[in-house]
Motif scaffolding. Structure first.
Motif, PDB file in Angstrom:
ATOM      1  N   VAL A  27      -1.226 -27.824  82.603  1.00 33.30           N
ATOM      2  CA  VAL A  27      -0.834 -27.094  83.541  1.00 33.30           C
ATOM      3  C   VAL A  27      -1.060 -26.803  85.027  1.00 33.30           C
ATOM      4  N   ASP A  28       0.055 -27.388  85.430  1.00 30.73           N
ATOM      5  CA  ASP A  28       0.070 -27.990  86.456  1.00 30.73           C
ATOM      6  C   ASP A  28       1.244 -27.980  87.210  1.00 30.73           C
TER       7      ASP A  28
ATOM      8  N   ALA B 293      -3.988 -21.285  80.352  1.00 31.75           N
ATOM      9  CA  ALA B 293      -5.406 -22.061  80.570  1.00 31.75           C
ATOM     10  C   ALA B 293      -6.855 -22.242  80.540  1.00 31.75           C
ATOM     11  N   SER B 294      -6.983 -21.332  81.425  1.00 27.05           N
ATOM     12  CA  SER B 294      -8.746 -21.394  81.510  1.00 27.05           C
ATOM     13  C   SER B 294      -9.534 -20.947  80.450  1.00 27.05           C
TER      14      SER B 294
ATOM     15  N   ILE C  17      -1.447 -20.719  84.908  1.00 29.49           N
ATOM     16  CA  ILE C  17      -3.406 -21.617  84.705  1.00 29.49           C
ATOM     17  C   ILE C  17      -3.941 -20.269  84.236  1.00 29.49           C
ATOM     18  N   TRP C  18      -3.827 -19.344  84.646  1.00 28.87           N
ATOM     19  CA  TRP C  18      -5.230 -18.188  83.912  1.00 28.87           C
ATOM     20  C   TRP C  18      -5.342 -18.237  82.132  1.00 28.87           C
TER      21      TRP C  18
ATOM     22  N   THR D 134      -9.041 -32.152  84.041  1.00 24.84           N
ATOM     23  CA  THR D 134      -7.744 -31.597  84.439  1.00 24.84           C
ATOM     24  C   THR D 134      -8.155 -31.620  86.165  1.00 24.84           C
TER      25      THR D 134
ATOM     26  N   THR E  99      -7.793 -24.240  86.228  1.00 28.07           N
ATOM     27  CA  THR E  99      -7.861 -23.917  85.213  1.00 28.07           C
ATOM     28  C   THR E  99      -9.316 -24.006  84.719  1.00 28.07           C
TER      29      THR E  99
ATOM     30  N   SER F 139      -6.732 -30.793  79.643  1.00 33.36           N
ATOM     31  CA  SER F 139      -6.068 -30.197  80.143  1.00 33.36           C
ATOM     32  C   SER F 139      -5.157 -30.174  81.279  1.00 33.36           C
TER      33      SER F 139
ATOM     34  N   SER G  54      -1.432 -28.411  77.117  1.00 30.48           N
ATOM     35  CA  SER G  54      -0.288 -28.010  77.985  1.00 30.48           C
ATOM     36  C   SER G  54       0.285 -26.941  77.505  1.00 30.48           C
TER      37      SER G  54
END
Length: 283
Positions: A70-71, A49-50, A46-47, A93, A98, A68, A9
């Motif tokens: 990141v929202d 997190a991906s 988001i990048w 996710t 993500t 995951s 997260s």
């Protein structure tokens, strides 16, 4: 025996958010083994997190469940997803990009839209700002424990409809290879590019060669210098820059025992371009 449950997260650990997700997971099954990938993703990034999922999932056993969160679009119309990758890991996710790197490089075998009415922490129906706890951690824990089958998560979705961020693949241009700064080796400030080692082989670049390195943000030149291509950090002096091959077999850029990213204010993503060119020896 339950599958491992791995959390990621952008929450940090300075408040109770992560701990509450642990509590929800253990309320589903107190025998679950829960691990942290990281909770230090920069807020809304988001990048990153991906990329961290791509960097990590391949090294976990079949059946591992990753959650995951990141929202930045929490509470909006964006979908909540459960996907099974080609190598049989499960990711829970938001559908906001993500899954970009896993979709591109690992492959998504199956995707399902989480039914948020049935797959939600009991008595949380009026909360719309903490889906990480109420939907993702809860659903992930039920999947990892075996109390919920993947097919029961919700209706199926075509893998090609999973949201992807823009990507910029590396390419050869004359005697130069061009790519992007994919991610930072955070603690040490090294730059990890999307340029696979094989590109250097195509340009007849070998350990010990000198390369001209340029880094640009949009149309702005942020860095330009020659440096050596080393097998490890021991091939350079402290404070010297070098090119090396990182743990994912991609090209990295570093300063020995200093932070390259901090020294030159370098960040990540498709707007950060890098080019490498072999410096020809003078005859």
């Amino acid at each position: 025996m339950p599958n491992a449950l791995v959390f990621q997260s952008d929450f940090g650990v300075s408040d109770g958010a992560v701990c509450s997700m642990y509590g929800v997971a253990h309320s589903v099954d107190d025998s679950l083994n829960i691990f942290n990938l990281t909770h230090d993703i920069p807020p809304f990034h988001i990048w990153e997190a991906s990329y961290r999922l791509f960097q990590t999932t391949a090294y976990w056993p079949v059946g591992t469940v990753f959650v995951s969160i990141v929202d930045p679009g929490v509470g909006s119309e964006r979908r909540s997803l459960a996907v099974r990758t080609i190598d049989e890991k499960v990711i829970i996710t938001p559908d906001n990009g993500t899954l970009t790197h896993l979709k591109q490089f690992t492959g998504i075998a199956e995707a399902r839209i989480i039914n948020e009415s049935t797959n939600r922490l009991p008595d949380s129906g009026e909360s719309y700002t903490f889906h990480g706890r109420d939907i993702f951690a809860y659903t992930g824990a039920r999947l990892a424990s075996g109390s919920l089958a993947f097919e029961e998560v919700g209706p199926s979705a075509e893998p090609h409809t999973v949201c992807s961020l823009e990507m910029s693949p590396p390419f050869l241009s004359s005697n130069c290879v061009c790519g992007i700064i994919d991610i930072l080796d955070i603690r040490y400030g090294n730059l990890w590019t999307n340029i696979h080692r094989s590109f250097l082989n195509e340009l007849d670049i070998y350990y010990g060669d000198t390369l001209e390195v340029k880094i640009e943000k949009g149309s702005k030149l942020c860095y330009s210098r020659q440096m050596s291509f080393g097998r490890s950090f021991a091939d350079s002096r402290v404070g010297e820059p070098l090119i090396y091959v990182n743990s994912l077999d991609h090209i990295g850029v570093a300063i020995n025992q200093e932070s390259f990213a901090d020294s030159y204010q370098i960040d990540t993503g498709c707007s950060w371009k890098i080019s490498l060119k072999k410096v020809q020896e003078k005859r």
